[in-house]
Design a protein around this motif. Structure first.
Motif, PDB file in Angstrom:
ATOM      1  N   UNK A  66      65.145  13.835 -12.227  1.00 50.21           N
ATOM      2  CA  UNK A  66      65.779  13.091 -13.312  1.00 50.21           C
ATOM      3  C   UNK A  66      66.615  11.912 -12.838  1.00 50.21           C
ATOM      4  N   UNK A  67      67.246  12.028 -11.679  1.00 48.30           N
ATOM      5  CA  UNK A  67      68.051  10.909 -11.186  1.00 48.30           C
ATOM      6  C   UNK A  67      67.192   9.657 -11.067  1.00 48.30           C
ATOM      7  N   UNK A  68      66.030   9.834 -10.472  1.00 50.58           N
ATOM      8  CA  UNK A  68      65.174   8.681 -10.213  1.00 50.58           C
ATOM      9  C   UNK A  68      64.112   8.515 -11.297  1.00 50.58           C
ATOM     10  N   UNK A  69      64.092   9.439 -12.249  1.00 50.58           N
ATOM     11  CA  UNK A  69      63.089   9.432 -13.311  1.00 50.58           C
ATOM     12  C   UNK A  69      61.679   9.428 -12.747  1.00 50.58           C
ATOM     13  N   UNK A  74      58.515  10.197 -14.302  1.00 50.30           N
ATOM     14  CA  UNK A  74      58.400  11.544 -14.843  1.00 50.30           C
ATOM     15  C   UNK A  74      59.765  12.181 -14.910  1.00 50.30           C
ATOM     16  N   UNK A  75      59.781  13.478 -15.078  1.00 52.87           N
ATOM     17  CA  UNK A  75      61.064  14.147 -15.285  1.00 52.87           C
ATOM     18  C   UNK A  75      61.415  15.121 -14.166  1.00 52.87           C
TER      19      UNK A  75
END
Lengths: 552, 452
Positions: B101-104, B97-98
């Motif tokens: 964001x680093x790990x998505x 997911x968002x």
């Protein structure tokens, strides 16, 4: 909470990419190779076709309604009621924000009872403080005309549109109900408390100007004013912008451009200009990065200076220098506290009185070699090449990486070889290689900068090797180190398009879809590397001036 | 240690006192502890509490110490241990997911057990569940994500604990008899009239907006109606505690006031249980951030960043490479912290609950990882304390599964039991007998049989 269309589409794209390699190239997104998605895009200066063109010509991806973020709420309330009243309010109580990529957005999050309770608590706080200043807020001798005038003015600022007479009458009646049984302060308190909990305040309601049947709608004047103001100022529109919206000035390209110019020139845009860059490059999260205090004892003292450097630098380039993306990326100067300048050491060739530092551009240049950025994407010095490389690919080139497949991503670094060697050994095979062959070289270019961005020539007992062969970008080739690569970034069409894409995400508070590709490309090409031109162009795109309704 | 200012016993004068409802308290701390100083010694039924748990000695015969529960959804998921907060009470792997964001990564897609239970038994109380926390906790902006938020109302629906005791007080006790009834009635009427106005605006907006936007406002209206119900409800007679001082945002977010806010929040939790305002009470201690500057006031040595101390505990973080001495100090600090937490639970919460409430309460205290240094989600430390009349489990036991060792064998599977089974057991204990799966059914189904 249901997953909304936009996000689902993105997440799907990311994962489907894994079947065909590391990433879904953006040029391949949605089969866009046929250029269909660019067909209907309009942009500034193209004969005003963006206003009222036939529906089929407008390309824009669907958007959900945005709810104000914590920051937008706080800034809007502060702008409406003033610093003194805002100082009495604990805005920290506001419900948590969602995110779209790095950017804050509540377009995907519904409210629940506890977020409504939180809104209630904060609204009561504001109401209480406003009630205590009732006479000053009212600004006239309390009589029927004064109260009605106040409701019209205040209601317009809170609803971000002119109120209908019936709406004014309802609010005036609410005022009178509490005025009759209490003081003017009670009436003020109750009206403010209530208005701040209405959907008109909490959401950016975009109904559009094209009637109830249209799937794609040009935004009505007031709606566009809100988009503009939240985009450029991070808060609701001021009276002047609302006046322009009401007069229809924003409905044509020229009027819209004039409004964008006014907002951009205003100091209220400073925080947006800086904030965009901090968020885009992940620097806004520096506070929460884990940095080993024992290994980097200077860090705690330098952390705020690092962020300050980036803030001052960005603002200077945009406000005082040429405002070019190339300058942001490659400038051979910056601004640093004496401590940070000393930390940069040889990279600084001279220091000016105002904290301006001249850099040796063979050692350090532009945003991407500032300690704030380098630390934000280091995690640990050993793993830094992976995180920095990934940031370059994802943030600067807008490549979509797939999450690491379900494999152990731990690398047990030891002193048997350089970190670079160990990363290469650990990631060169199997499922890892697809992405890491692109990630690692970009990160290796930055090996001259340690875990908090200090220049170094050795990695433990190993000499630092920065030379790397870049693949997967439009700047592929062999580079000696980060400054040599950075020098070329202004030539990259991918970087220019990526920056346009990032600004669009920021401007719209939503992930872009395939029908936004034309807007992104058009704005990038019109901007010609000028940040303000990019913002001006984006504000004229279909994506910015229209809303496509999400699929039911 | 600071003594409680409150009377140790407050009479509960509800007619139904004879049939006390069951209550659940979930307590979460981040970064685990020093497992060598947490583990009891002895056998299943004849054991001695460890250094970290010693302050809970008075509750040993009502206790189940669980040594061998794996936070399996975190182990199966991404993030090398960091997202155990999002999995521990939900039992689901954190999805892409968002949000991060680093790990998505995104939010967990399932409710946590507090919400599952609250949904079933919460109708009877003003707050189906209530969430307290102490800063630093992941409620603000960039700090938040499935690495920090433990509780979820549903899929992708994180719950922020209330950090401000004054706000918690106002929310909980408004309308409870014991506050000035005339004032309470006025405030209630005011809030109802605001809700009426807002509801009218929502109805209007709902019809004006395109049909596809309407479910958004339907959800808003539903929540508004719930809020109205909550506000309108006048709770049973009970004693309302003294309202805590107003705190500024800076005070609420001051790393050095953890000990002060822990006491204030526990006091509010006690009274909320006592007044039957909620039967599901959750409390989150600071997760991975903060400092131990306040520890000397509690009789312990001060320490620096909790995050760094946790990482220094083991040799597993290669970039830290602590010396033996540094590691030993870090382990002591983590053990001290856990002992202090035990003491807080004993003296500020359990000791001060009247017997009839305590007897019908189940407390579950867990961390998302075993030791912060290894970031291992295996063998997370769990203590349950079951009231005398609760009757769900056989208490007074030290239960072990597997052969986890915090120093030499912390990441491999050694025979531990998945957290998901415990989550099912807790549901059963709270009367949700039909629940057979919590979270990801491919991890496990059914309860943890050994608890019975």
């Amino acid at each position: 909470m249901r997953r909304r269309n936009g996000i689902a589409a993105i997440a799907c794209g990311v994962w489907m990419g894994s079947a065909i390699g590391c990433y879904t190239g953006l040029d391949g997104r949605g089969g866009g190779a046929d250029g269909a998605s660019e067909g209907g895009t309009t942009a500034a200066g193209e004969g005003g076709s963006s206003s009222g063109g036939a529906e089929g010509e407008v390309a824009v991806s669907p958007s959900e309604l945005s709810r104000l973020t914590r920051s937008e709420y706080q800034r809007t309330v502060t702008a409406i009621f003033g610093e003194a009243i805002a100082a009495d309010v604990d805005f920290g109580q506001l419900p948590a924000d969602g995110k779209v990529g790095r950017f804050t957005s509540n377009a995907e999050l519904d409210v629940n009872i506890d977020s409504l309770d939180a809104y209630r608590i904060v609204a009561e706080d504001v109401g209480e403080a406003a009630g205590a200043q009732a006479a000053a807020l009212l600004g006239c001798d309390e009589d029927a005309a004064c109260v009605e005038g106040f409701v019209r003015t205040m209601g317009r600022r809170i609803y971000r549109r002119t109120l209908a007479d019936a709406e004014v009458a309802r609010i005036v009646a609410f005022w009178e109900q509490y005025r009759t049984q209490g003081t003017v302060g009670d009436a003020m308190r109750m009206v403010v408390t209530a208005l701040l909990q209405t959907p008109d305040f909490l959401y950016r309601l975009e109904r559009g100007a094209d009637g109830d049947e249209a799937e794609v709608r040009r935004l009505a004047g007031f709606e566009l004013a809100s988009r503009l103001s939240f985009f450029l100022w991070g808060q609701g529109p001021d009276d002047a912008l609302l006046d322009e919206a009401e007069a229809g000035t924003l409905d044509d390209a020229e009027g819209l451009r004039a409004a964008v110019d006014r907002l951009l020139d205003d100091p209220r845009a400073d925080e947006t200009l800086v904030g965009f860059h901090l968020t885009w490059l992940g620097i806004d999260a520096l506070q929460t990065q884990l940095v080993d205090a024992e290994r980097f004892p200077q860090y705690e003292l330098l952390r705020d200076d690092m962020v300050d450097e980036t803030r001052r630098f960005v603002l200077h380039v945009l406000r005082e220098d040429d405002g070019q993306l190339a300058t942001l990326l490659t400038a051979d100067y910056s601004f640093a506290s004496p401590e940070l300048a000393a930390f940069y050491g040889d990279g600084v060739s001279s220091t000016g009185a105002d904290g301006r530092i001249e850099l040796d551009p063979t050692l350090r240049r532009g945003l991407l070699t500032q300690a704030s950025y380098l630390t934000s994407h280091a995690r640990t010095p050993e793993r830094a090449p992976i995180y920095r490389g990934k940031s370059l690919l994802v943030d600067v080139f807008c490549k979509q990486l797939t999450p690491p497949p379900g494999v152990n991503t731990t690398i047990d670094f030891d002193s048997s070889a350089s970190a670079r060697q160990q990363i290469e050994d650990a990631t060169s095979g199997g499922a890892c290689a697809g992405c890491h062959r692109m990630i690692n070289p970009l990160g290796f270019l930055f090996e001259h900068y340690d875990g908090i961005g200090q220049f170094r020539t050795e990695d433990g007992s190993w000499p630092v090797v920065t030379e790397a062969e870049i693949v997967g970008t439009d700047l592929d080739g062999s580079y000696a180190d980060a400054p040599a690569f950075i020098e070329r970034l202004p030539d990259s069409a991918e970087v220019a398009a990526c920056v346009s894409r990032q600004w669009l995400r920021f401007a719209l508070s939503r992930p872009e879809g395939e029908q936004d590709e034309g807007s992104i490309a058009a704005a990038a090409s019109q901007a010609g590397g000028d940040v303000f031109e990019l913002v001006r162009a984006l504000a004229q795109t279909d994506a910015f001036t229209h809303r496509r309704l999400p699929a039911p | 240690m600071m003594g409680g200012a409150l009377a140790p016993f407050l009479p509960r004068s509800i007619a139904e006192a004879a049939t006390q409802p069951k209550r659940l308290i979930l307590v979460t701390n981040g970064q685990g502890t020093d497992m060598t100083r947490w583990r009891p010694t002895g056998s299943e039924t004849d054991f001695t509490l460890s250094y970290a748990l010693a302050p809970l000695e008075a509750y040993r015969d009502r206790m189940l110490v669980l040594d061998g529960i794996d936070n399996e959804a975190a182990i199966r998921g991404p993030g090398t241990g960091h997202f155990g907060q999002g999995t521990m009470w939900t039992g689901v792997v954190v999805p892409p997911g968002t949000v991060r964001p680093e790990e998505m990564l995104g939010w967990p897609t399932a409710p946590s057990i507090d919400a599952i239970i609250a949904q079933r038994i919460g109708e009877q109380t003003k707050f189906p569940a209530y969430y307290w926390g102490v800063w630093p906790i992941a409620t603000d902006g960039d700090n938040q994500g499935p690495n920090g938020i433990c509780h979820y109302r549903g899929s992708e629906d994180p719950i922020n604990p209330q950090l401000n005791p004054a706000t918690a007080f106002d929310t909980l006790f408004e309308g409870v008899m014991g506050t000035d009834p005339a004032v309470a009635a006025r405030i209630r009427a005011e809030r109802r009239s605001v809700i009426d106005l807002v509801g009218g605006e929502l109805e209007r907006v709902r019809t004006e907006m395109p049909a596809v936007d309407r479910d958004r406002f339907d959800a808003h209206l539903d929540s508004l109606r719930e809020l109205e119900k909550r506000i309108s409800q006048v709770s049973a007679v009970c004693e309302v505690p003294t309202r805590p001082d107003d705190f500024t945002q800076d005070q609420v977010r001051n790393y050095d006031l953890v000990h002060v806010f822990t006491r204030l929040q526990f006091e509010l939790m006690r009274h909320a249980l006592l007044c039957d305002l909620t039967r599901v009470a959750c409390f989150d201690w600071p997760h991975s951030e903060g400092y131990g500057n306040y520890m000397p006031e509690e009789g312990y040595r001060a320490f620096g960043s909790i995050h760094t101390v946790a990482h220094t505990m083991s040799y597993d973080t290669p970039e830290l490479m602590p010396t033996d001495e540094e590691r030993a100090i870090a382990r002591e600090d983590m053990a001290n912290l856990q002992q202090w937490r035990s003491a807080m639970l004993a003296t500020e919460l359990l000791d001060k609950l009247p017997a009839d409430v305590l007897d019908n309460t189940l407390l579950v205290w867990a961390s998302e990882m075993s030791e912060g240094g290894t970031h291992s989600n295996r063998n997370v430390p769990i203590v349950m304390i079951q009231g005398q009349g609760f009757g769900a489990f056989t208490a007074g036991r030290y239960l072990r599964w597997g052969s986890y060792d915090p120093i030499t064998n912390y990441s491999e599977y050694t025979g531990g039991q998945p957290m998901n089974k415990l989550l099912v057991s807790i549901c059963h204990a709270m009367g949700l007998d039909d629940v057979d799966v919590v979270g990801d059914a491919t991890i496990s189904t059914g309860p943890l049989e050994e608890l019975a």
